[in-house]
Design a protein around this motif. Structure first.
Motif, PDB file in Angstrom:
ATOM      1  N   ALA A   1      62.940  16.088  69.451  1.00 56.64           N
ATOM      2  CA  ALA A   1      61.579  16.012  68.580  1.00 56.64           C
ATOM      3  C   ALA A   1      61.360  16.418  68.040  1.00 56.64           C
ATOM      4  CB  ALA A   1      61.438  16.515  70.403  1.00 56.64           C
ATOM      5  N   SER A   2      62.648  18.010  67.509  1.00 59.71           N
ATOM      6  CA  SER A   2      62.509  19.127  67.114  1.00 59.71           C
ATOM      7  C   SER A   2      63.280  18.676  65.337  1.00 59.71           C
ATOM      8  CB  SER A   2      63.230  20.336  67.470  1.00 59.71           C
ATOM      9  OG  SER A   2      64.542  20.058  68.178  1.00 59.71           O
ATOM     10  N   ALA A   3      64.095  17.873  65.604  1.00 56.54           N
ATOM     11  CA  ALA A   3      64.505  17.324  64.466  1.00 56.54           C
ATOM     12  C   ALA A   3      63.918  17.578  63.288  1.00 56.54           C
ATOM     13  CB  ALA A   3      65.413  16.387  64.397  1.00 56.54           C
ATOM     14  N   PRO A   4      63.946  17.992  61.872  1.00 52.77           N
ATOM     15  CA  PRO A   4      62.084  17.698  61.095  1.00 52.77           C
ATOM     16  C   PRO A   4      62.174  16.859  60.422  1.00 52.77           C
ATOM     17  CG  PRO A   4      64.473  19.225  60.024  1.00 52.77           C
ATOM     18  CD  PRO A   4      65.046  18.351  61.361  1.00 52.77           C
ATOM     19  N   ILE A   5      60.633  16.255  60.268  1.00 54.97           N
ATOM     20  CA  ILE A   5      60.184  15.224  60.097  1.00 54.97           C
ATOM     21  C   ILE A   5      60.585  15.229  58.605  1.00 54.97           C
ATOM     22  CG2 ILE A   5      58.037  16.209  59.455  1.00 54.97           C
ATOM     23  CD1 ILE A   5      58.654  12.953  61.146  1.00 54.97           C
ATOM     24  N   LEU A   6      60.046  16.644  57.636  1.00 56.29           N
ATOM     25  CA  LEU A   6      60.917  16.303  56.236  1.00 56.29           C
ATOM     26  C   LEU A   6      61.543  16.968  55.965  1.00 56.29           C
ATOM     27  CD1 LEU A   6      59.815  14.659  53.235  1.00 56.29           C
ATOM     28  CD2 LEU A   6      58.031  16.952  53.820  1.00 56.29           C
ATOM     29  N   GLU A   7      62.425  16.545  55.485  1.00 55.68           N
ATOM     30  CA  GLU A   7      63.503  17.509  55.094  1.00 55.68           C
ATOM     31  C   GLU A   7      64.125  17.949  53.136  1.00 55.68           C
ATOM     32  OE1 GLU A   7      67.440  17.818  57.447  1.00 55.68           O
ATOM     33  OE2 GLU A   7      65.900  15.973  57.736  1.00 55.68           O
ATOM     34  N   ILE A   8      63.466  18.189  52.057  1.00 53.99           N
ATOM     35  CA  ILE A   8      63.444  18.294  51.228  1.00 53.99           C
ATOM     36  C   ILE A   8      65.159  19.284  50.672  1.00 53.99           C
ATOM     37  CG2 ILE A   8      62.809  19.170  48.764  1.00 53.99           C
ATOM     38  CD1 ILE A   8      60.102  18.309  49.966  1.00 53.99           C
ATOM     39  N   GLU A   9      65.914  18.962  50.053  1.00 54.63           N
ATOM     40  CA  GLU A   9      67.291  20.391  49.531  1.00 54.63           C
ATOM     41  C   GLU A   9      67.354  19.885  47.683  1.00 54.63           C
ATOM     42  OE1 GLU A   9      69.842  19.404  53.638  1.00 54.63           O
ATOM     43  OE2 GLU A   9      70.469  18.948  52.016  1.00 54.63           O
ATOM     44  N   GLY A  10      66.611  21.169  47.466  1.00 50.98           N
ATOM     45  CA  GLY A  10      67.803  21.413  45.881  1.00 50.98           C
ATOM     46  C   GLY A  10      67.667  20.484  45.332  1.00 50.98           C
TER      47      GLY A  10
ATOM     48  N   SER B   1      61.295  22.701  54.161  1.00 50.57           N
ATOM     49  CA  SER B   1      61.202  21.086  55.120  1.00 50.57           C
ATOM     50  C   SER B   1      60.116  21.356  56.405  1.00 50.57           C
ATOM     51  CB  SER B   1      62.102  21.442  56.121  1.00 50.57           C
ATOM     52  OG  SER B   1      62.419  22.917  56.692  1.00 50.57           O
ATOM     53  N   LEU B   2      59.984  20.063  57.185  1.00 49.02           N
ATOM     54  CA  LEU B   2      58.740  19.965  58.125  1.00 49.02           C
ATOM     55  C   LEU B   2      59.529  19.667  59.368  1.00 49.02           C
ATOM     56  CD1 LEU B   2      55.362  20.138  58.321  1.00 49.02           C
ATOM     57  CD2 LEU B   2      55.441  18.488  57.510  1.00 49.02           C
ATOM     58  N   GLY B   3      58.782  21.004  60.623  1.00 48.89           N
ATOM     59  CA  GLY B   3      58.922  20.730  61.895  1.00 48.89           C
ATOM     60  C   GLY B   3      59.004  18.895  62.319  1.00 48.89           C
ATOM     61  N   GLY B   4      59.434  18.435  63.002  1.00 49.23           N
ATOM     62  CA  GLY B   4      59.976  17.368  63.900  1.00 49.23           C
ATOM     63  C   GLY B   4      58.338  17.293  64.970  1.00 49.23           C
ATOM     64  N   GLY B   5      57.683  18.360  65.259  1.00 49.00           N
ATOM     65  CA  GLY B   5      56.977  18.041  66.347  1.00 49.00           C
ATOM     66  C   GLY B   5      56.192  17.609  66.217  1.00 49.00           C
TER      67      GLY B   5
ATOM     68  N   LEU C   1      47.795  10.465  66.261  1.00 50.17           N
ATOM     69  CA  LEU C   1      47.864   9.755  65.666  1.00 50.17           C
ATOM     70  C   LEU C   1      49.624   9.922  65.508  1.00 50.17           C
ATOM     71  CD1 LEU C   1      46.617   7.448  63.492  1.00 50.17           C
ATOM     72  CD2 LEU C   1      46.808   7.210  65.595  1.00 50.17           C
ATOM     73  N   GLY C   2      50.067  11.737  65.339  1.00 53.28           N
ATOM     74  CA  GLY C   2      51.559  12.196  65.398  1.00 53.28           C
ATOM     75  C   GLY C   2      51.861  12.187  63.746  1.00 53.28           C
ATOM     76  N   VAL C   3      51.336  11.318  62.965  1.00 53.68           N
ATOM     77  CA  VAL C   3      51.636  11.255  61.892  1.00 53.68           C
ATOM     78  C   VAL C   3      51.631  12.459  61.291  1.00 53.68           C
ATOM     79  CG1 VAL C   3      49.371  10.563  60.623  1.00 53.68           C
ATOM     80  CG2 VAL C   3      51.705  10.369  59.635  1.00 53.68           C
ATOM     81  N   ALA C   4      52.169  13.081  60.309  1.00 48.26           N
ATOM     82  CA  ALA C   4      53.115  13.937  59.603  1.00 48.26           C
ATOM     83  C   ALA C   4      52.010  13.932  58.407  1.00 48.26           C
ATOM     84  CB  ALA C   4      54.508  14.764  59.349  1.00 48.26           C
ATOM     85  N   PHE C   5      51.936  15.081  57.078  1.00 55.87           N
ATOM     86  CA  PHE C   5      50.819  15.021  56.706  1.00 55.87           C
ATOM     87  C   PHE C   5      52.113  16.212  55.437  1.00 55.87           C
ATOM     88  CE2 PHE C   5      47.989  13.331  58.976  1.00 55.87           C
ATOM     89  CZ  PHE C   5      47.229  12.467  58.062  1.00 55.87           C
ATOM     90  N   VAL C   6      52.120  15.198  53.645  1.00 50.09           N
ATOM     91  CA  VAL C   6      51.854  16.633  52.647  1.00 50.09           C
ATOM     92  C   VAL C   6      50.686  16.697  52.325  1.00 50.09           C
ATOM     93  CG1 VAL C   6      52.832  16.915  50.775  1.00 50.09           C
ATOM     94  CG2 VAL C   6      54.673  16.687  53.078  1.00 50.09           C
TER      95      VAL C   6
END
Ligand code: ATP
Ligand code: MG
Length: 278
Positions: A7-16, A42-46, A215-220
């Motif tokens: 649950a706490s793993a990031p939903i979005l990770e952007i690296e370099g 990065s964006l948390g996975g909540g 809905l729990g969907v994440a947004f950028v």
């Protein structure tokens, strides 16, 4: 992985992430324009986290969005959604269908999201059949009805109409429903209200907030507007000249901005006060 850590793993990770446009001419070596320079976020996975990206024109926001959506290829770096590598420079990524099940776009111009030639409802049915799960494949109409209802519309609104039958505001709402059909983990919205009539903008911004929570969907959420970014987001990135100059919880950034550019953006909004973020 345990339930709690999943649950706490990031939903979005952007690296370099790095992207240079042009350069390396065939006869003469040119430097090119660095649109993104080592961007990591990065964006948390909540449930329903919102990452706002704020920056002046040319700061690289759309380039970043288009890389996440794999419409532009990065020179280097990686983008992961829910742990799956979806885009980046030269990394092994998921196939197109999986990409679209994980991430969906909402464009500045909603007319870009639909076919000019098909009635809107038929286009939505095709989207559902192409991207939906088994239940959706059996009954695409039910999935479409659910997606429309999530944005406050019903199938009768569509009734055989093409895109020209709708106003920009209505069509943006339908494009949000279109993005929900695949039940994505992340929606990337690039200045989604800038072409919408000013009187409807806040309604659509609030719709994003509701959808993320319900809905729990994440947004950028990409915007020029620091106030809306603070209002809507859990994490905020301030970009300038292709770099992230501030990143964190909006409250913390406003409390102690790292970059003089962020401070200048804040000073440009005389009405920005605690009411925006409380
Ligand atoms: N296809 C392209 N070819 C060459 N340069 C490009 C291309 N797309 C963008 N750029 C350049 O890259 C930089 C970043 O552009 P980008 O569109 O990502 O900025 P932006 O932050 O989205 O700006 P805006 O707020 O105006 O939408 C700009 O200098 C732009 O001119
Ligand atoms: Mg842009």
């Amino acid at each position: 992985m345990t339930g709690a850590s999943a649950a706490s793993a990031p939903i979005l990770e952007i690296e370099g992430l790095r992207k240079t446009y042009g350069g390396n001419g065939f006869f003469v070596k040119r430097a090119g324009h660095v649109a993104l320079n080592d961007v990591s976020l990065s964006l948390g996975g909540g449930r329903g986290q919102v990452l706002a990206i704020v920056g002046e024109s040319g700061s690289g926001k759309t380039t970043l969005a288009r890389i996440i959506l794999r419409l532009v290829k990065a020179d280097a770096g990686v983008v992961r959604v829910a742990g799956e590598a979806i885009a980046g420079g030269g990394v092994q990524t998921v196939n197109d269908r999986r990409l679209r099940q994980l991430v969906q776009p909402i464009f500045q111009n909603p007319f870009e999201a639909f076919s000019l030639h098909l009635p809107v409802e038929e286009y939505l049915v095709r989207t559902a059949i192409n991207l939906g799960d088994e239940a959706t494949a059996r009954s695409p109409e039910a999935t479409i009805a659910d997606a429309l209802s999530a944005v406050g519309l019903s199938r009768t609104t569509l009734a055989g109409k093409g895109i020209r039958a709708f106003s920009g505001g209505e069509l943006q709402r339908i494009s949000i429903a279109r993005a929900l059909i695949a039940k994505p983990r992340l929606i990337v919205a690039d200045e989604p209200v800038s072409m919408v009539d000013a009187s409807l903008r806040m309604t659509i911004v609030n719709l994003f907030r509701e959808l993320s929570r319900e809905l729990g969907v994440a947004f950028v959420y990409i915007t020029h507007d620091l106030s809306t970014a603070c209002y809507l987001s859990d994490q905020m990135a301030i970009m300038r000249h292709g770099e992230v100059v501030d990143f964190g919880v909006p409250d913390d950034i406003l409390g102690s901005p790292k970059s003089p550019y962020t401070k200048a953006l804040m000073d440009a909004i005389p009405t920005l006060d605690r009411r925006w973020i409380d």
